[in-house]
Design a protein around this motif. Structure first.
Motif, PDB file in Angstrom:
ATOM      1  N   UNK A  81     -28.371  -4.596   6.296  1.00 53.52           N
ATOM      2  CA  UNK A  81     -28.831  -3.797   7.438  1.00 53.52           C
ATOM      3  C   UNK A  81     -28.655  -4.558   8.754  1.00 53.52           C
ATOM      4  N   UNK A  82     -29.003  -5.842   8.756  1.00 54.70           N
ATOM      5  CA  UNK A  82     -29.078  -6.547  10.037  1.00 54.70           C
ATOM      6  C   UNK A  82     -27.915  -7.485  10.338  1.00 54.70           C
ATOM      7  N   UNK A  83     -27.123  -7.810   9.335  1.00 54.31           N
ATOM      8  CA  UNK A  83     -26.057  -8.800   9.556  1.00 54.31           C
ATOM      9  C   UNK A  83     -24.662  -8.267   9.224  1.00 54.31           C
ATOM     10  N   UNK A  84     -24.559  -7.430   8.181  1.00 58.58           N
ATOM     11  CA  UNK A  84     -23.215  -7.095   7.692  1.00 58.58           C
ATOM     12  C   UNK A  84     -22.322  -6.466   8.754  1.00 58.58           C
ATOM     13  N   UNK A  85     -22.879  -5.681   9.671  1.00 60.87           N
ATOM     14  CA  UNK A  85     -22.015  -5.005  10.655  1.00 60.87           C
ATOM     15  C   UNK A  85     -21.226  -5.986  11.513  1.00 60.87           C
ATOM     16  N   UNK A  86     -21.784  -7.166  11.765  1.00 55.90           N
ATOM     17  CA  UNK A  86     -21.043  -8.165  12.558  1.00 55.90           C
ATOM     18  C   UNK A  86     -19.882  -8.739  11.733  1.00 55.90           C
ATOM     19  N   UNK A  87     -20.138  -8.989  10.463  1.00 49.60           N
ATOM     20  CA  UNK A  87     -19.092  -9.507   9.564  1.00 49.60           C
ATOM     21  C   UNK A  87     -17.965  -8.483   9.472  1.00 49.60           C
ATOM     22  N   UNK A  88     -18.352  -7.216   9.349  1.00 45.12           N
ATOM     23  CA  UNK A  88     -17.364  -6.137   9.214  1.00 45.12           C
ATOM     24  C   UNK A  88     -16.488  -6.065  10.468  1.00 45.12           C
ATOM     25  N   UNK A  89     -17.099  -6.228  11.625  1.00 41.20           N
ATOM     26  CA  UNK A  89     -16.336  -6.159  12.877  1.00 41.20           C
ATOM     27  C   UNK A  89     -15.308  -7.291  12.941  1.00 41.20           C
ATOM     28  N   UNK A  90     -15.727  -8.475  12.563  1.00 39.80           N
ATOM     29  CA  UNK A  90     -14.805  -9.622  12.555  1.00 39.80           C
ATOM     30  C   UNK A  90     -13.689  -9.377  11.537  1.00 39.80           C
ATOM     31  N   UNK A  91     -14.056  -8.868  10.385  1.00 39.04           N
ATOM     32  CA  UNK A  91     -13.088  -8.583   9.318  1.00 39.04           C
ATOM     33  C   UNK A  91     -12.042  -7.578   9.795  1.00 39.04           C
ATOM     34  N   UNK A  92     -12.478  -6.521  10.453  1.00 36.99           N
ATOM     35  CA  UNK A  92     -11.536  -5.487  10.895  1.00 36.99           C
ATOM     36  C   UNK A  92     -10.605  -6.030  11.970  1.00 36.99           C
ATOM     37  N   UNK A  93     -11.155  -6.802  12.907  1.00 32.80           N
ATOM     38  CA  UNK A  93     -10.371  -7.228  14.076  1.00 32.80           C
ATOM     39  C   UNK A  93      -9.467  -8.426  13.804  1.00 32.80           C
ATOM     40  N   UNK A  94      -9.681  -9.108  12.686  1.00 28.81           N
ATOM     41  CA  UNK A  94      -8.991 -10.370  12.442  1.00 28.81           C
ATOM     42  C   UNK A  94      -7.469 -10.234  12.500  1.00 28.81           C
ATOM     43  N   UNK A  95      -6.931  -9.139  11.971  1.00 26.35           N
ATOM     44  CA  UNK A  95      -5.474  -9.031  11.844  1.00 26.35           C
ATOM     45  C   UNK A  95      -4.879  -7.891  12.671  1.00 26.35           C
ATOM     46  N   UNK A  96      -5.549  -7.487  13.710  1.00 22.36           N
ATOM     47  CA  UNK A  96      -5.040  -6.404  14.577  1.00 22.36           C
ATOM     48  C   UNK A  96      -4.729  -5.151  13.773  1.00 22.36           C
ATOM     49  N   UNK A  97      -5.653  -4.759  12.971  1.00 23.81           N
ATOM     50  CA  UNK A  97      -5.472  -3.533  12.203  1.00 23.81           C
ATOM     51  C   UNK A  97      -5.531  -2.326  13.128  1.00 23.81           C
ATOM     52  N   UNK A  98      -4.874  -1.259  12.747  1.00 23.16           N
ATOM     53  CA  UNK A  98      -4.977  -0.050  13.571  1.00 23.16           C
ATOM     54  C   UNK A  98      -5.252   1.202  12.745  1.00 23.16           C
ATOM     55  N   UNK A 234      -6.950  -2.145   1.623  1.00 22.66           N
ATOM     56  CA  UNK A 234      -8.056  -1.268   1.218  1.00 22.66           C
ATOM     57  C   UNK A 234      -9.095  -1.237   2.334  1.00 22.66           C
ATOM     58  N   UNK A 235      -9.704  -0.075   2.553  1.00 30.89           N
ATOM     59  CA  UNK A 235     -10.784  -0.036   3.539  1.00 30.89           C
ATOM     60  C   UNK A 235     -12.095   0.389   2.885  1.00 30.89           C
ATOM     61  N   UNK A 236     -13.148  -0.221   3.379  1.00 33.66           N
ATOM     62  CA  UNK A 236     -14.509   0.174   3.033  1.00 33.66           C
ATOM     63  C   UNK A 236     -15.086   0.793   4.287  1.00 33.66           C
ATOM     64  N   UNK A 237     -15.574   2.022   4.176  1.00 33.06           N
ATOM     65  CA  UNK A 237     -16.069   2.652   5.399  1.00 33.06           C
ATOM     66  C   UNK A 237     -17.194   3.638   5.101  1.00 33.06           C
ATOM     67  N   UNK A 238     -17.676   4.294   6.120  1.00 36.16           N
ATOM     68  CA  UNK A 238     -18.705   5.322   5.962  1.00 36.16           C
ATOM     69  C   UNK A 238     -18.375   6.451   6.920  1.00 36.16           C
ATOM     70  N   UNK A 278      -5.891   6.606   7.355  1.00 34.90           N
ATOM     71  CA  UNK A 278      -4.617   5.905   7.578  1.00 34.90           C
ATOM     72  C   UNK A 278      -4.818   4.444   7.188  1.00 34.90           C
ATOM     73  N   UNK A 279      -3.991   3.963   6.269  1.00 40.07           N
ATOM     74  CA  UNK A 279      -4.146   2.595   5.784  1.00 40.07           C
ATOM     75  C   UNK A 279      -3.082   1.670   6.402  1.00 40.07           C
ATOM     76  N   UNK A 280      -3.530   0.507   6.849  1.00 41.35           N
ATOM     77  CA  UNK A 280      -2.601  -0.511   7.349  1.00 41.35           C
ATOM     78  C   UNK A 280      -1.841  -1.128   6.177  1.00 41.35           C
ATOM     79  N   UNK A 281      -0.662  -1.715   6.478  1.00 40.38           N
ATOM     80  CA  UNK A 281       0.022  -2.463   5.420  1.00 40.38           C
ATOM     81  C   UNK A 281      -0.860  -3.615   4.955  1.00 40.38           C
ATOM     82  N   UNK A 282      -0.652  -4.046   3.730  1.00 42.83           N
ATOM     83  CA  UNK A 282      -1.430  -5.156   3.196  1.00 42.83           C
ATOM     84  C   UNK A 282      -1.215  -6.380   4.090  1.00 42.83           C
ATOM     85  N   UNK A 283      -2.289  -7.062   4.416  1.00 43.81           N
ATOM     86  CA  UNK A 283      -2.170  -8.213   5.327  1.00 43.81           C
ATOM     87  C   UNK A 283      -1.482  -9.379   4.624  1.00 43.81           C
TER      88      UNK A 283
END
Ligand code: DHB
Ligand code: FE
Length: 283
Positions: A81-98, A234-238, A278-283
Motif C-alpha cells: 500500500x505505502x511503498x510498492x507504487x514508488x518501486x513500480x514507477x522506477x521499474x516502468x521508467x527504467x527502460x523508456x517503455x512506452x 510482461x506488464x502488471x497493472x490495474x 500495448x506491450x513493449x519489446x522484451x528489454x
C-alpha cells in the motif's frame, strides 16, 4: 467459517505473508549497491529524526508497531500500500517503455490460475451473479497495434464485498481468478462482475498506522491484470472505473489517468468496455 464473515487484518495479513514466504525471493544485488542503499536508508532515518526531533516515546511506539506488523503478518499489506507504487514507477521508467502503463501487483496475486478461453466467463459463485456484470474486452498488441499471438491475460479481482479468493475465508480457491488465453490476434472477451472498492483490513497495525495520521483505508474498485506475450515485456497493472469512489484518493497511490475504464451499457443493457494492451519489446 462462512462467506459472510469479514476477514480480519490478522487473517488476511497472515494469508498474504504465507503466500509471499512460499516464493522464497532473491536478488542479485551487489555488496557495493547494498551498501549504498543501506547507507541512504539510514541517512533518511537520521534526517527525519533530527528534522522532527523524534522523542524516545515515539521511537518506542515505532518499535512496538513494527513488531506488531510482523506478528499480524501485515508487512505485505503495509508495504504494497505505502511503498510498492514508488518501486513500480522506477521499474516502468527504467527502460523508456512506452506501452500500457503498469501499476502495483499488491499482495493478492496467485500464479497459475486456471486457463480460460479467449471468450469466457470468470469463475464465480451464484451469489457473485447478484453484482453488476461487466464485459471486458480488448486486444493485446505490440507498440504498432499489431495483435500478438500467444498472449495471455491473467485477471484477478475482488468480489462485490471487496474480498479476494484465497485471502478471505469461505471463497472457492479460484473465484474471480483466471488466465485467459487470447485468440491468435490477441483478442479477449471476458464476462465478469464489477468489483467493490477495497478496504485494507483496518483492525490491525496497518489500520492503527492510518488512524494515527487521520487517513482512510480505501482503494478504488479495481481489476488486477498481468499481460504477457512471447518476446514482449510482461506488464502488471490495474484498471479502475471512471467516477468511482476513491479513484482520486487511493490509499495505495496506484491509480493513473491512462488506467481508467468507462464501461457503457451494450445492446443487452450489460456494461461493456474495451481496453487494449500495448506491450513493449522484451528489454
Ligand atoms: C492491498 C490490497 C489490494 O487489493 C491491492 O490491490 C493493493 C494493496 C493491501 O491490502 O495491501
Ligand atoms: Fe487489489
Amino acid at each position: 467459517m462462512t462467506t459472510t464473515e469479514n476477514p480480519t487484518a490478522h487473517a488476511s495479513g497472515n494469508a498474504a505473508t504465507d503466500k509471499f514466504k512460499s516464493e522464497r525471493v532473491s536478488s542479485d544485488t551487489s555488496v557495493e549497491r547494498a551498501a549504498a542503499i543501506y547507507k541512504d536508508v539510514l541517512g533518511a532515518f537520521a534526517e527525519i529524526i533530527h528534522k522532527h526531533q523524534v522523542t524516545y516515546d515515539e521511537y518506542r511506539v515505532l518499535k512496538q508497531w513494527m513488531i506488531d506488523v510482523g506478528e499480524y503478518g501485515e508487512w505485505p499489506l503495509w508495504l504494497d500500500v505505502f511503498v510498492e507504487h514508488e518501486i513500480e514507477e522506477v521499474h516502468y521508467n527504467r527502460k523508456h517503455f512506452s506501452g500500457t502503463k503498469g501499476s502495483i501487483e499488491g499482495p493478492y496475486y496467485v500464479p497459475d490460475s486456471p486457463k480460460l478461453p479467449a471468450k469466457c466467463t470468470m469463475p464465480m459463485r451464484e451469489q457473485d451473479k447478484a453484482a453488476e456484470a461487466l464485459i471486458f474486452k480488448g486486444q493485446v498488441t505490440d507498440l504498432e497495434g499489431k495483435g500478438l499471438q500467444g498472449a495471455t491475460v491473467e485477471l484477478w479481482h475482488a468480489d462485490k464485498e471487496g474480498y479476494y479468493s484465497q485471502f478471505a475465508p469461505g471463497i472457492p480457491e479460484w473465484n474471480l481468478r483466471g488466465t485467459i488465453e487470447c485468440d491468435d490476434e490477441g483478442n479477449f472477451e471476458i464476462t465478469t462482475l464489477k468489483p467493490a472498492p477495497y478496504k485494507i483490513p483496518a483492525d490491525g497495525p496497518t489500520g492503527w498506522f492510518i488512524d494515527s495520521y487521520g487517513g482512510h483505508p480505501w482503494r478504488p474498485a479495481h481489476l488486477h491484470l498481468m499481460v504477457k506475450a512471447p518476446g514482449k515485456r510482461a506488464i502488471t497493472t490495474q484498471l479502475y472505473f471512471q467516477g468511482g469512489e476513491w479513484v482520486e484518493d487511493d490509499v495505495a497511490t496506484a491509480t493513473k489517468p491512462e488506467l481508467i475504464l468507462d464501461p457503457q451499457p451494450n445492446a443487452d443493457g450489460v456494461d461493456e468496455v474495451t481496453y487494449n494492451f500495448a506491450l513493449d519489446p522484451e528489454a
